[in-house]
Scaffold this active site. Structure first.
Site, PDB file in Angstrom:
ATOM      1  N   GLN A   1      37.231 -51.483  20.674  1.00 22.27           N
ATOM      2  CA  GLN A   1      37.346 -50.051  20.907  1.00 22.27           C
ATOM      3  C   GLN A   1      36.487 -49.566  22.070  1.00 22.27           C
ATOM      4  O   GLN A   1      36.389 -48.369  22.299  1.00 22.27           O
ATOM      5  CB  GLN A   1      37.025 -49.268  19.620  1.00 22.27           C
ATOM      6  CG  GLN A   1      35.579 -49.292  19.195  1.00 22.27           C
ATOM      7  CD  GLN A   1      35.429 -48.760  17.768  1.00 22.27           C
ATOM      8  OE1 GLN A   1      35.911 -49.367  16.808  1.00 22.27           O
ATOM      9  NE2 GLN A   1      34.791 -47.627  17.617  1.00 22.27           N
TER      10      GLN A   1
ATOM     11  N   SER B   1      24.886 -41.935  16.693  1.00 22.10           N
ATOM     12  CA  SER B   1      24.069 -43.084  17.089  1.00 22.10           C
ATOM     13  C   SER B   1      23.766 -43.034  18.577  1.00 22.10           C
ATOM     14  O   SER B   1      22.745 -43.533  19.026  1.00 22.10           O
ATOM     15  CB  SER B   1      24.787 -44.392  16.754  1.00 22.10           C
ATOM     16  OG  SER B   1      25.074 -44.447  15.370  1.00 22.10           O
TER      17      SER B   1
ATOM     18  N   HIS C   1      25.559 -40.851   8.651  1.00 16.65           N
ATOM     19  CA  HIS C   1      26.065 -41.936   7.799  1.00 16.65           C
ATOM     20  C   HIS C   1      25.552 -41.770   6.370  1.00 16.65           C
ATOM     21  O   HIS C   1      26.274 -42.053   5.410  1.00 16.65           O
ATOM     22  CB  HIS C   1      25.608 -43.300   8.327  1.00 16.65           C
ATOM     23  CG  HIS C   1      26.081 -43.614   9.708  1.00 16.65           C
ATOM     24  ND1 HIS C   1      25.260 -43.538  10.805  1.00 16.65           N
ATOM     25  CD2 HIS C   1      27.299 -44.005  10.169  1.00 16.65           C
ATOM     26  CE1 HIS C   1      25.945 -43.892  11.895  1.00 16.65           C
ATOM     27  NE2 HIS C   1      27.184 -44.170  11.544  1.00 16.65           N
TER      28      HIS C   1
ATOM     29  N   ALA D   1      23.373 -48.803  13.312  1.00 11.06           N
ATOM     30  CA  ALA D   1      22.474 -47.787  13.898  1.00 11.06           C
ATOM     31  C   ALA D   1      22.567 -46.512  13.066  1.00 11.06           C
ATOM     32  O   ALA D   1      22.790 -45.409  13.585  1.00 11.06           O
ATOM     33  CB  ALA D   1      22.814 -47.529  15.375  1.00 11.06           C
TER      34      ALA D   1
ATOM     35  N   HIS E   1      22.294 -43.250  10.820  1.00 11.69           N
ATOM     36  CA  HIS E   1      21.491 -42.033  10.820  1.00 11.69           C
ATOM     37  C   HIS E   1      21.883 -41.193   9.611  1.00 11.69           C
ATOM     38  O   HIS E   1      22.686 -41.629   8.776  1.00 11.69           O
ATOM     39  CB  HIS E   1      21.678 -41.290  12.143  1.00 11.69           C
ATOM     40  CG  HIS E   1      23.118 -41.068  12.520  1.00 11.69           C
ATOM     41  ND1 HIS E   1      23.973 -40.271  11.788  1.00 11.69           N
ATOM     42  CD2 HIS E   1      23.867 -41.584  13.539  1.00 11.69           C
ATOM     43  CE1 HIS E   1      25.167 -40.276  12.351  1.00 11.69           C
ATOM     44  NE2 HIS E   1      25.136 -41.076  13.405  1.00 11.69           N
ATOM     45  N   ASP E   2      21.301 -39.972   9.527  1.00 10.23           N
ATOM     46  CA  ASP E   2      21.559 -39.155   8.341  1.00 10.23           C
ATOM     47  C   ASP E   2      23.023 -38.765   8.199  1.00 10.23           C
ATOM     48  O   ASP E   2      23.476 -38.440   7.101  1.00 10.23           O
ATOM     49  CB  ASP E   2      20.679 -37.895   8.374  1.00 10.23           C
ATOM     50  CG  ASP E   2      19.232 -38.240   8.052  1.00 10.23           C
ATOM     51  OD1 ASP E   2      18.980 -39.366   7.577  1.00 10.23           O
ATOM     52  OD2 ASP E   2      18.359 -37.379   8.283  1.00 10.23           O
TER      53      ASP E   2
ATOM     54  N   GLY F   1      33.389 -39.279   9.065  1.00  8.58           N
ATOM     55  CA  GLY F   1      32.771 -38.032   9.477  1.00  8.58           C
ATOM     56  C   GLY F   1      33.726 -37.187  10.302  1.00  8.58           C
ATOM     57  O   GLY F   1      34.525 -37.708  11.085  1.00  8.58           O
TER      58      GLY F   1
ATOM     59  N   GLN G   1      39.572 -39.224  15.794  1.00 10.61           N
ATOM     60  CA  GLN G   1      39.608 -40.499  15.066  1.00 10.61           C
ATOM     61  C   GLN G   1      40.054 -40.275  13.622  1.00 10.61           C
ATOM     62  O   GLN G   1      40.904 -40.998  13.091  1.00 10.61           O
ATOM     63  CB  GLN G   1      38.220 -41.136  15.097  1.00 10.61           C
ATOM     64  CG  GLN G   1      38.046 -42.314  14.137  1.00 10.61           C
ATOM     65  CD  GLN G   1      36.657 -42.910  14.246  1.00 10.61           C
ATOM     66  OE1 GLN G   1      36.367 -43.613  15.180  1.00 10.61           O
ATOM     67  NE2 GLN G   1      35.808 -42.632  13.278  1.00 10.61           N
TER      68      GLN G   1
END
Lengths: 329, 329
Positions: free
Chosen positions: B110, B239, B86, B81, B83-84, B200, B206
């Site tokens: 998870q 996402s 990623h 999914a 997006h920008d 990110g 995380q």
């Protein structure tokens, strides 16, 4: 490839000066001379000993690269105090691989409070002499601060339900400690080349859990089980046997003897338990204290009837020493 | 090196036929032609897509070997999914490495019971088109059975106390699931070559826990944090934004706006919490439900006073969608 071979390859133009330099560095100062060198005394060459994880990784990788894309590394993780059981592991690793690395690290993470971490036997000079005889290339002997800089790890590998039973139920956290250090060691020894790691079948539950870790976490290491090595009287070799006095050692034989009788169908599981429970140490009041004797499925560790293909596991305290043994039925 | 280059190298004797064969195999059927090939249309070449972990490992390794000992691999693990946000990760990976691999795997481990696993957005064709434009070499898109053959793993990576707070306290087991799958992916992408993995900063906890895993388990991967990408109105790309209707999306802006005001010193932490708690979604009765807004030490995640160098974290439910965001003070 030994230094002399590399020199000749450079002389005839088969190796560029840069590649020659890389090979020489990879071979390291202690690389054994190959048979095509001028005759030299055939003293076994001591392994290179490193203590830094990064240095261990780099050294192993550069030596493997120098040996070519098909080079294999045999790895034997130990806690030192090496005996003939370890000798079997190393000999098999030596026979099956181009490079052999042995780690010596008494891992605090796998000892519980009140366990024998502080008195665990240690003999680095004796270990290195033995590993020299066995033709080991690299020994990784880190200090605790090398393996756990800044303190014990926050992120660990967890053995889950496989690690909570049997040994894990007597030693909470033990297998998480084992998996965490083995995962670290595996991360250091892998790196493009094939790696085989050798573990003794005496620690049957440990072996199973490590095999499961490799599968569950996609670790690029082939696990090679090695049969239990026993003293002539049947006692399974263990570094912890060094704790036993003569009376205790004699009493400890009940473990291997009873497993053997169980495997032969001469006694039932209940009779085997009784045989261990009545065992005295010498003339004193102490007894061999059975922790568990059970027959399990070797893949799941779930209790099963004692039929062929199953595994009998025993753990007992002999004096102050906890011993384990096992036998395939 | 493209196929034509390899052919010419063989023709003039710079590559042996065996090495030529190896290079050609490593390049694979979809290797882009280099600029020195005869003029061809400059359509972006789609990535090679593999689903088997072993095939992914082998392909990446052989391509890296073909590129030489200094080859680097950039790796971007995703749940698809794309997006920008990623896109920024992949562009940075592409700019800094010889090979770029992206994984697309919605990891059931998870997600907790009642979380959004079953409705998590998915768009493999759209993702592949995007990754083709971005010049990705290899996409690893396994099924659940490829990653967890025989069921969920028994051995897992545990995030310990770092994973029990903040997101972990709302999502028990979440970070153990993240670490376990990331450890598996890292085990597949490493192998002698240098690996950089891109994450990110939106998922700040995380990122910290993965950095800690790499350090604690000696994983041979360099973690590269990439700044949060925001929509023009400030909403952090995710996402999960796909779940929001127009009213919810408008209401969600309170998160980034409040963090910004906090970072500018315009509001206190308490005022920031209040600002989010009074936020309505559209005209209906639903509100934005704050889970936490806290300022922490970026290394330990322990709560601290909001001084420069600290990190403000927020999590809230907007309608049925849980969103997170953060801002360095």
């Amino acid at each position: 490839m030994a230094r002399a071979t590399a020199d000749r390859a450079k002389d005839r133009g088969a190796l560029s000066p840069a590649d020659h330099q890389r090979v020489v560095q990879a071979l390291g100062p202690d690389a054994p001379d190959s048979p095509d060198s001028p005759a030299l005394p055939q003293e076994p060459t001591p392994p290179v000993v490193v203590t830094s994880p990064q240095e261990f990784r780099t050294l192993l990788r550069s030596r493997a690269v120098a040996l070519g894309p098909e080079a294999t590394v045999g790895f034997v993780p130990t806690m030192g105090a090496l005996h003939d059981g370890h000798g079997h592991l190393v000999r098999q690793a030596r026979a099956e691989n181009d490079l052999v690395a042995v780690s010596i690290f008494v891992n605090p993470l796998q000892f519980g409070p009140g366990e024998d971490l502080s008195r665990y036997p240690s003999d680095l000079p004796g270990d290195l002499a033995r590993l020299t005889e066995l033709g080991v290339d690299v020994v990784f002997a880190p200090a605790v601060e090398d393996m756990y800089p800044g303190g014990l790890p926050l992120v660990r590998v967890s053995s889950g339900e496989l690690g909570n039973q049997l040994e894990g139920s007597s030693r909470p956290g033990h297998f998480d400690g084992v998996l965490t250090v083995v995962a670290k060691l595996f991360a250091l020894v892998t790196g493009g080349h094939q790696v085989r790691a050798y573990f003794g079948q005496k620690d049957a539950q440990q072996l199973l859990i490590i095999q499961r870790m490799v599968r569950d976490l996609n670790v690029d290491v082939q696990i090679c089980p090695v049969a239990i090595v026993r003293a002539p009287d049947g006692l399974a070799l263990s570094s912890r046997n060094a704790y036993l006095n003569d009376d205790e050692r004699a009493a400890a034989l009940v473990l291997s003897r009873t497993l053997q009788e169980l495997a032969q169908g001469a006694v039932t599981v209940e009779q085997a338990r009784d045989a261990i429970n009545v065992q005295q140490i010498g003339a004193g009041p102490d007894t061999v204290e059975l922790d568990y004797l059970t027959v399990v499925d070797p893949q799941t560790l779930q209790p099963v009837d004692p039929v062929p293909g199953t595994l009998a596991l025993v753990a007992a305290r002999v004096g102050t020493t906890r011993l384990i043994d096992n036998h395939h039925l």
